[in-house]
Design a protein around this motif. Structure first.
Motif, PDB file in Angstrom:
ATOM      1  N   LYS A  56       1.035  -1.092   0.204  1.00 28.93           N
ATOM      2  CA  LYS A  56      -0.077  -0.052   0.110  1.00 28.93           C
ATOM      3  C   LYS A  56       0.918   1.345  -0.166  1.00 28.93           C
ATOM      4  O   LYS A  56       0.440   2.299  -0.578  1.00 28.93           O
ATOM      5  N   LYS A  57       1.952   1.185   0.611  1.00 23.34           N
ATOM      6  CA  LYS A  57       2.925   2.335   0.627  1.00 23.34           C
ATOM      7  C   LYS A  57       4.238   1.718   1.152  1.00 23.34           C
ATOM      8  O   LYS A  57       4.525   0.872   2.008  1.00 23.34           O
ATOM      9  N   VAL A  82       1.629  -6.172  -6.258  1.00 21.21           N
ATOM     10  CA  VAL A  82       1.356  -7.528  -5.471  1.00 21.21           C
ATOM     11  C   VAL A  82       2.324  -8.639  -5.524  1.00 21.21           C
ATOM     12  O   VAL A  82       3.039  -8.810  -6.792  1.00 21.21           O
ATOM     13  N   LEU A  83       2.387  -9.248  -4.354  1.00 21.35           N
ATOM     14  CA  LEU A  83       3.666 -10.276  -4.675  1.00 21.35           C
ATOM     15  C   LEU A  83       3.352 -11.407  -3.560  1.00 21.35           C
ATOM     16  O   LEU A  83       2.453 -11.391  -2.842  1.00 21.35           O
ATOM     17  N   GLY A  84       4.201 -12.402  -4.007  1.00 22.33           N
ATOM     18  CA  GLY A  84       4.048 -13.663  -2.802  1.00 22.33           C
ATOM     19  C   GLY A  84       3.034 -14.807  -3.455  1.00 22.33           C
ATOM     20  O   GLY A  84       3.033 -15.860  -2.693  1.00 22.33           O
ATOM     21  N   TYR A  85       2.484 -14.476  -4.686  1.00 28.27           N
ATOM     22  CA  TYR A  85       1.571 -15.663  -5.388  1.00 28.27           C
ATOM     23  C   TYR A  85       2.431 -16.687  -5.952  1.00 28.27           C
ATOM     24  O   TYR A  85       1.599 -17.674  -6.306  1.00 28.27           O
ATOM     25  N   LEU A 104       6.664  -0.522   5.797  1.00 25.77           N
ATOM     26  CA  LEU A 104       5.853  -0.610   4.994  1.00 25.77           C
ATOM     27  C   LEU A 104       4.327  -0.621   5.276  1.00 25.77           C
ATOM     28  O   LEU A 104       4.182  -1.159   6.539  1.00 25.77           O
ATOM     29  N   GLU A 105       3.243  -0.070   4.639  1.00 24.97           N
ATOM     30  CA  GLU A 105       2.010  -0.428   4.642  1.00 24.97           C
ATOM     31  C   GLU A 105       1.535  -1.491   3.762  1.00 24.97           C
ATOM     32  O   GLU A 105       1.693  -1.148   2.400  1.00 24.97           O
TER      33      GLU A 105
END
Length: 233
Positions: A56-57, A82-85, A104-105
C-alpha cells in the motif's frame, strides 16, 4: 523503444485493474492491513507461503542469497505491487526472500481466501495467469542483462528502470537505495559500483545528493546503450 520499461516491469500493480467495481470491492474487503518495519521480511527463502501481499505504501526488495551469502536482488517492489503468489500457485516453499527497504503499509490476503477469490472471480484468474507469463519474460531479460552487459551498461539500464519505477509515485524523486543494494541489483561490488557512479557523475550523466541518485542526461545513457531516444519520459 516504448516497450523498454515493460521488459523489466512485473506490472503486478495492474492485477486488479481489469476487475469491475464490485469485484474490486470484494478483493478489498478480503484484505487485512499490516505494518512491516524497515528490515522486516514479508517472506523468506524456504518459508511456507500463507497468502499474498499488496504494498500500500513503501518499497521492498526481492532477493536470493548465493552460496557465498551475497544477495542478488532481482526486483524492487513499490506502492501498488502485488507479490508472494508464485509459491502459492506452485504449491512449494518460497524460492527467494522479500525485505522491506522502509516501513511498509501492506494489504494481506490469506491463502484460503485468495484461492476462493480466484474461484469466485474468473477475471482474476486470467489476469494472474497472464501476469505470471509476463513476469517469466521479465526475469529472463534481467538474467540476460546480468550475463551479457558490462558494468556500466548494467548500471545505466538499472538506473533507467529504477527511475521509472520510483517516479510512478513521485515524479520528482531520485533513486534512493543503499550502495550495497544497488550493487547487488547490478551484480557487482560496492567498490566497483562507486567507480562507475563517479564516472557517470564526472560525465554529467547523474547527480548525487548523499545516497540519492538523479539522472541528469538520459541522452548519454541512450548513447551508451545504443538505444534511440524513444523512451517515454
Amino acid at each position: 523503444m516504448k516497450n523498454f520499461y515493460s521488459q523489466f516491469d512485473f506490472q503486478s500493480d495492474q492485477l486488479f485493474e481489469a476487475l469491475t467495481s464490485d469485484e474490486k470491492k470484494i478483493v478489498r474487503d478480503s484484505m487485512e492491513p499490516l505494518i512491516i518495519k524497515k528490515g522486516g521480511l514479508l517472506f523468506y527463502e524456504e518459508g511456507v507461503p500463507t497468502g499474498i501481499f499488496q504494498i500500500k505504501k513503501g518499497k521492498a526488495k526481492k532477493f536470493k542469497r548465493g552460496f557465498s551469502g551475497v544477495e542478488q536482488i532481482f526486483y524492487i517492489y513499490t506502492t501498488g505491487d502485488v507479490l508472494g503468489y508464485h509459491a502459492l500457485f506452485g504449491e512449494e516453499r518460497y524460492q527467494d526472500s522479500c525485505e522491506a527497504l522502509e516501513d511498509l503499509e501492506v494489504n494481506f490476503i490469506a491463502k484460503d481466501v485468495f484461492f476462493q477469490l480466484l474461484l469466485d472471480i474468473p477475471a482474476l484468474q486470467r489476469t494472474f495467469i497472464k501476469n505470471i507469463g509476463h513476469e517469466f519474460g521479465v526475469l529472463a531479460n534481467i538474467i540476460a542483462v546480468l550475463a551479457q552487459k558490462n558494468l556500466n551498461a548494467r548500471l545505466a539500464i538499472n538506473l533507467l528502470i529504477l527511475k521509472n519505477r520510483f517516479r510512478k509515485h513521485d515524479k520528482e524523486s531520485g533513486i534512493d537505495l543503499t550502495r550495497e543494494d544497488l550493487a547487488n541489483i547490478i551484480g557487482t561490488s560496492p567498490e566497483s559500483l562507486g567507480r562507475s557512479l563517479k564516472q557517470f557523475k564526472d560525465e554529467g550523466i547523474i547527480a548525487v545528493d548523499k545516497r540519492v541518485i538523479y539522472i541528469k542526461n538520459t541522452e548519454q545513457i541512450f548513447q551508451l546503450l545504443n538505444i534511440e531516444n524513444g523512451l517515454n519520459e
